[in-house]
Design an enzyme around this catalytic site. Structure first.
Site, PDB file in Angstrom:
ATOM      1  N   CYS A   1      39.041  33.705  41.547  1.00 49.13           N
ATOM      2  CA  CYS A   1      39.293  34.481  42.767  1.00 49.13           C
ATOM      3  C   CYS A   1      40.781  34.711  42.969  1.00 49.13           C
ATOM      4  O   CYS A   1      41.224  35.836  43.165  1.00 49.13           O
ATOM      5  CB  CYS A   1      38.712  33.779  43.983  1.00 49.13           C
ATOM      6  SG  CYS A   1      36.917  33.754  43.981  1.00 49.13           S
ATOM      7  N   HIS A   2      41.574  33.632  42.952  1.00 47.78           N
ATOM      8  CA  HIS A   2      42.997  33.779  43.236  1.00 47.78           C
ATOM      9  C   HIS A   2      43.869  33.042  42.241  1.00 47.78           C
ATOM     10  O   HIS A   2      45.040  32.776  42.509  1.00 47.78           O
ATOM     11  CB  HIS A   2      43.310  33.342  44.664  1.00 47.78           C
ATOM     12  CG  HIS A   2      42.435  34.011  45.676  1.00 47.78           C
ATOM     13  ND1 HIS A   2      41.331  33.402  46.212  1.00 47.78           N
ATOM     14  CD2 HIS A   2      42.466  35.256  46.198  1.00 47.78           C
ATOM     15  CE1 HIS A   2      40.719  34.233  47.038  1.00 47.78           C
ATOM     16  NE2 HIS A   2      41.380  35.372  47.042  1.00 47.78           N
ATOM     17  N   GLY A   3      43.255  32.642  41.107  1.00 52.75           N
ATOM     18  CA  GLY A   3      44.064  32.121  40.006  1.00 52.75           C
ATOM     19  C   GLY A   3      44.591  30.709  40.168  1.00 52.75           C
ATOM     20  O   GLY A   3      45.760  30.458  39.893  1.00 52.75           O
TER      21      GLY A   3
END
Lengths: 184, 665
Positions: free
Chosen positions: A148-150
């Site tokens: 999703c956001h690394g």
């Protein structure tokens, strides 16, 4: 319009005191009562008794080979059970825990070194990180990678890179036998 | 209104852009109210409070309710058993519906008595009728949601009303159902509408208050306010009077919630809906009973007007006629205080409505049919004949020149409410009392009375009876093993009870479902895999689930106690019973499939109590009542605290009210 009654002077100073006392006492008791009455409404939104009762999950770990992971459901959330390889254990133990965002020793996150058990929910905003299947990306530290956001997690499930603030949490669990784990 | 000024800059800033403060000042504080309103004028604000309570409790109930036919009943029971304070929310909501109607009926009859429907208050009156109609629709659909037997059959009967209309009837009914009978689509849409309608009612209430504030309140004398000397500002005089009324009302309402939560309900609604079996005596909720009686009063077909259509038209007309009331009543005098003849007819009309309610709650048999027809005729005669004539011939007493002092005092009000309640109570209980008088144990059950709580030792013994005897045939699927902690079993004992039975586990890695021992979190495992297996093993009769048995029969605990002890070895003369059945004095029809389940020493109690059959019956009834009402201990102890608190608060409000009103009297 009807102000002659509204503005009528109380008959005495005593009457005024009595009226003020009654006003504050009534308002105080009324406010307390309303506050107390709200609690059942709020509390009804907390987990119900049957939900709380479903708080343990038994996992058979005899079929999980070294290097493999399984995902089980506990309280409606995925729990990662990874049978770690010796080199994964070694890298997890060697990481200098003081440099981590959420410093924790690998030894504090496990009961048996080969078994790593984590709640598989990214501490950033709740996605399920990848890394359970052999073909999944596992991030730069060989653990898990949240798409999703690394966020990158290492082989102890600790946050190493990316926006997540905390390590993947370790659920309460115990080994009920050599081959079964009870989570919860 | 325009002269609103505040010292607070923020208030002024908002006021210039949205005049909420001047609006509140104008309509909730300064609103000039007749100085002589009596306590009958409290019921409008009480109804508004009740509407808020209904919306709040309903909202939180909806968070836990499932509107699917396979889940609805159990989801309501989950609210009662597992959701925190769920029992409180549901009992507040269920009893709140009855309270709402009590308040609104009093409000309507107050309007009838004091002529509040007359010019210039006609539109105010219309909006009120619209609110009442919306309430009836909401109440009906809400009653369907628990999906018990009364829910289902009530829904069936009421939706079938529309089939009476020629040509379009069947189309309307199918449209309401979304199928060929009351079923899942019906339940879903009723839930959606039940959620929506209260907000429509809120909108109507806003209009109602708007209209009220335009034409101002009527008053017991029924004459107009002629100047400032006749009025007082709403605040503080009527705010404190309304609050005091709310305190009294809450005590009345909560007494039902905490001590008689099923008083207005029907035991049959604790039996899950069964489209194959209609209960022997179905009645609507008490607040529809007068109209139900009117519906049933028409039994003769006329050309073009079959009896069924006449009944339906009459029932709708009985409410719609209220719209014509401002013109049917030809008298110019509003208050019955000055109308000696109308006053008599008002009370006759009220009595007639109560008799109609009584008739509506009874089976349509014999004299009651005739009585219902006479009362129906009188109901319409009151509006269509008596009121128009009365206005012409009645000689009203001289009206006073201006408004004077309040007339009815609190004591008189309370006495009248009590009398009314006795009537309602009589109606609610009207359909019990068939069959022989029930047995009662030598000493009362431990949980009876205001402070009564469950006897833990009796509960444990009762569990032993259920475990050793009843559970061989009967299921108890709403109770989980973990619930046994409430009656004093330890975690290890509970685990051991659960582990005696097996339940299907999740499919294993090969996809095979194997059994695992039951856990504390599992529901009590039924003795048979399904109803068919249970029937096959019990000579074709299905042993009912016992989870709610103590609530699902009239006078449940006494009924079960009597049933346990009501067997005869041989059927008495003149009462032949079929092969394979047994004679029981208390079972409807006397022929029961269950052989006498208990006898002396059928169990040997671990606590050493002697197991006489009376003792066993007392213990199993105690256990079954706990299974049906596990919240009882918590409910009563909370009730005592709430009542003490409300007593103090109401006393304070009364004292404050007297202090505020002192200078007026």
């Amino acid at each position: 319009m009807a102000d002659q009654a509204h503005n009528a002077q109380p008959s005495s100073v005593d009457g005024q005191t009595r009226r003020d006392f009654l006003l504050y006492a009534t308002a105080g008791v009324g406010v307390i009562g309303t506050g107390l009455a709200l609690w059942p409404f709020v509390h009804s939104m907390n987990p119900a008794a049957d939900t709380l009762a479903l708080s343990t999950t038994d996992v058979d770990i005899s079929t999980i080979k070294p290097g493999q992971s399984v995902t089980v459901v506990w309280r409606g959330k995925p729990v990662f059970v990874r049978h770690r390889l010796p080199e994964e254990i070694a890298t997890a133990e060697q990481a200098a825990s003081a440099d981590l965002r959420d410093p924790q020793k690998d030894a504090d996150r496990i009961k048996k070194p080969e078994w790593l058990i984590l709640v598989g929910v990214c501490t950033h905003l709740g996605c399920v990180p990848l890394g359970q299947k052999p073909a999944d990306p596992r991030g730069e530290f060989g653990g898990w990678f949240c798409p999703c956001h690394g966020s990158h997690y290492d082989t102890s499930g600790r946050i190493r890179k990316g926006p997540a603030p905390k390590n993947l949490p370790v659920p309460p669990y115990q080994f009920t036998s050599d081959t079964t784990v009870r989570i919860g | 209104m325009s002269d609103f000024k505040s010292n607070n800059k923020v208030v002024n800033w908002i006021e210039e852009r949205l005049p909420v403060f001047s609006m509140m000042q104008h309509s909730a504080i300064e609103y000039p109210t007749p100085r002589n309103l009596n306590y009958w004028w409290n019921f409008g604000s009480l109804a508004a409070v009740m509407l808020i309570i209904m919306i709040l409790t309903g909202l939180f109930l909806a968070m836990n309710y499932s509107s699917h036919t396979s889940l609805a009943f159990d989801s309501v029971e989950r609210i009662m058993r597992d959701v925190n304070y769920g029992w409180l929310l549901r009992y507040l909501h269920a009893n709140g519906a009855s309270m709402f109607f009590i308040l609104v009926y009093i409000h309507i009859f107050r309007g009838l008595y004091y002529g509040s429907y007359k010019a210039p208050r006609e539109i105010l009156w219309f909006i009120g009728i619209a609110i009442y109609l919306a309430m009836m629709a909401t109440g009906f659909m809400g009653y369907v949601l628990p999906w018990g037997q009364m829910s289902f059959w009530g829904a069936t009967v009421i939706t079938n009303l529309f089939s009476a209309f020629p040509v379009v009837g069947d189309f309307i009914v199918t449209l309401l159902w979304g199928g060929f009978s009351v079923d899942n689509p019906t339940l879903n849409r009723f839930f959606a509408l039940h959620f929506l309608l209260p907000f429509i009612i809120v909108g109507l209430v806003v209009l109602h208050v708007w209209a009220l504030h335009t034409v101002k309140s009527n008053n017991p004398l029924g004459i107009d306010m002629k100047g400032p000397q006749d009025s007082i500002p709403f605040h503080p005089y009527y705010t404190i009077k309304d609050l005091f009324g709310i305190g009294l009302f809450l005590m009345f309402y909560l007494a039902f919630v905490f001590w008689a939560p099923n008083f207005f309900g029907e035991p049959d609604n604790y039996i899950p809906a069964n489209p194959m079996v209609t209960p022997p005596h179905i009645v609507p909720e008490w607040y529809y009973l007068p109209f139900y009686a009117i519906l049933r009063a028409f039994t003769f077909d006329l050309p073009l007007l079959p009896a069924k259509l006449q009944g339906v038209l009459a029932m709708f007309s009985a409410i719609l006629i209220l719209f014509a009331l401002p013109w049917l009543d030809t008298s110019k005098v509003r208050s019955a205080k000055f109308r000696p003849l109308y006053r008599q007819f008002f009370w006759l009309f009220l009595a007639n409505a109560l008799v109609l309610g009584y008739v509506g709650g009874k089976p349509a048999e014999g004299f009651l049919v005739t009585l219902g027809q006479m009362c129906t005729a009188y109901y319409f005669a009151h509006f269509l004949i008596i009121l128009p004539i009365l206005g012409k011939i009645e000689k009203a007493k001289p009206l006073p020149a201006s408004i004077s002092q309040p007339v009815v005092k609190a004591a008189a009000l309370i006495a009248m409410i009590m009398v009314g309640l006795a009537g309602f109570g009589g109606e609610a209980q009207a359909n019990s009392g068939e069959g022989p008088a029930l047995k009662k144990p030598a000493t009362a059950f431990s949980w009876e009375g205001v402070f009564g709580q469950y006897d833990k030792a009796a509960l444990k013994r009762g569990w032993q009876v259920f475990h050793d005897v009843c559970s061989n045939c009967h299921a108890m699927k709403l109770v989980a093993y973990r619930n046994l902690a409430d009656i004093g079993f330890t975690a290890d004992e509970i685990k051991a009870f659960a582990a005696e039975k097996e339940v299907p586990a999740e499919p294993n890695d090969e996809g095979v479902v194997v059994n695992r021992p039951a856990r504390a979190s599992d529901r009590i495992v039924a003795p048979f895999a399904n109803d068919k297996a249970a029937q096959a093993a019990n000579g074709g009769a299905l042993p009912p689930d016992l989870s709610l048995m103590a609530k699902a029969r009239v006078a449940g605990p006494y009924y079960v106690y009597s049933l346990m002890l009501g067997y005869e070895d041989a059927a008495p003369e003149g009462h032949p019973i079929p092969e394979g059945k047994f004679f029981n004095h208390y079972f409807p029809g006397n022929a029961i499939s269950m052989p006498a389940p208990i006898m002396d020493d059928i169990v040997s109690y671990t606590d050493g109590t002697k197991a006489t059959k009376e003792q066993v019956a007392t213990d199993i009834v105690t256990f079954l009542n706990w299974a049906a009402e596990p919240e009882l201990d918590a409910r009563k102890s909370m009730g005592v605290k709430v009542m003490v608190f409300l007593g103090v608060l109401t006393a304070l409000m009364f004292a404050l009210k007297r202090q505020i009103w002192k200078d007026l009297h």
